[in-house]
Write a protein that holds these residues in place. Structure first.
Motif, PDB file in Angstrom:
ATOM      1  N   TYR A  25      13.175  -0.836   6.195  1.00 59.25           N
ATOM      2  CA  TYR A  25      12.198  -1.440   5.281  1.00 59.25           C
ATOM      3  C   TYR A  25      11.564  -2.625   5.992  1.00 59.25           C
ATOM      4  N   LEU A  76      10.726   2.934  -3.326  1.00 57.02           N
ATOM      5  CA  LEU A  76      11.873   2.905  -2.420  1.00 57.02           C
ATOM      6  C   LEU A  76      13.095   3.555  -3.074  1.00 57.02           C
ATOM      7  N   SER A  95      16.613  -4.098   6.569  1.00 54.60           N
ATOM      8  CA  SER A  95      15.430  -4.933   6.735  1.00 54.60           C
ATOM      9  C   SER A  95      15.796  -6.178   7.535  1.00 54.60           C
TER      10      SER A  95
END
Length: 143
Positions: A25, A76, A95
């Motif tokens: 992400y 997501l 992330s």
């Protein structure tokens, strides 16, 4: 292993060994200039190495979720749910620059955020990431 490295002929044989999907992400907003976007992607790549390299035979990395304002996580979540429906037991969202809350990304089994582990680096960061993955795969059952 990247999704693009798997060919159709070998997938049937390999699929039982790959029970975990890694979804990067990035969380770009579109306000980044090219250098900022490149730097963000490099940070994410480096953080992903802590997962991809040691677990190459068990985790498949899917394409990155590049853009996203953190207020809206339904897409997501849907991607995580859909990936599980194809046979993956676990989904890890990773992330480097964003803090994603487990209550917002309920379909992910684990969220790895380098921002949340900012006090760690090098071997300490690698060990913390690996410990979280090991707990995901081998949960401690209550006695």
């Amino acid at each position: 292993m990247k999704f693009s490295e798997v060919d159709e002929a070998s997938w049937q044989e390999l699929q039982p060994y790959f029970d975990t999907c890694l979804i990067p992400y990035t969380g770009l907003t579109g306000k980044e200039n090219p250098m900022q976007a490149t730097t963000a992607l490099e940070r994410l790549r480096d953080f992903m190495d802590l997962v991809e390299i040691p677990y190459k035979g068990r985790i498949i990395t899917y394409p990155a979720f590049q853009y996203g304002l953190q207020q809206e996580m339904s897409l997501l979540n849907e991607i995580c749910r859909n990936v599980k429906s194809t046979g993956f037991k676990h989904v890890i969202v990773i992330s480097s620059d964003n803090v994603l809350q487990s209550e917002d990304v309920t379909e992910a089994d684990l969220i790895l955020s380098q921002t949340e582990m900012k006090e760690l680096d090098g071997k300490e960061l690698a060990a913390a990431v690996q410990a979280k993955i090991q707990i995901l795969w081998n949960p401690v059952l209550p006695t």
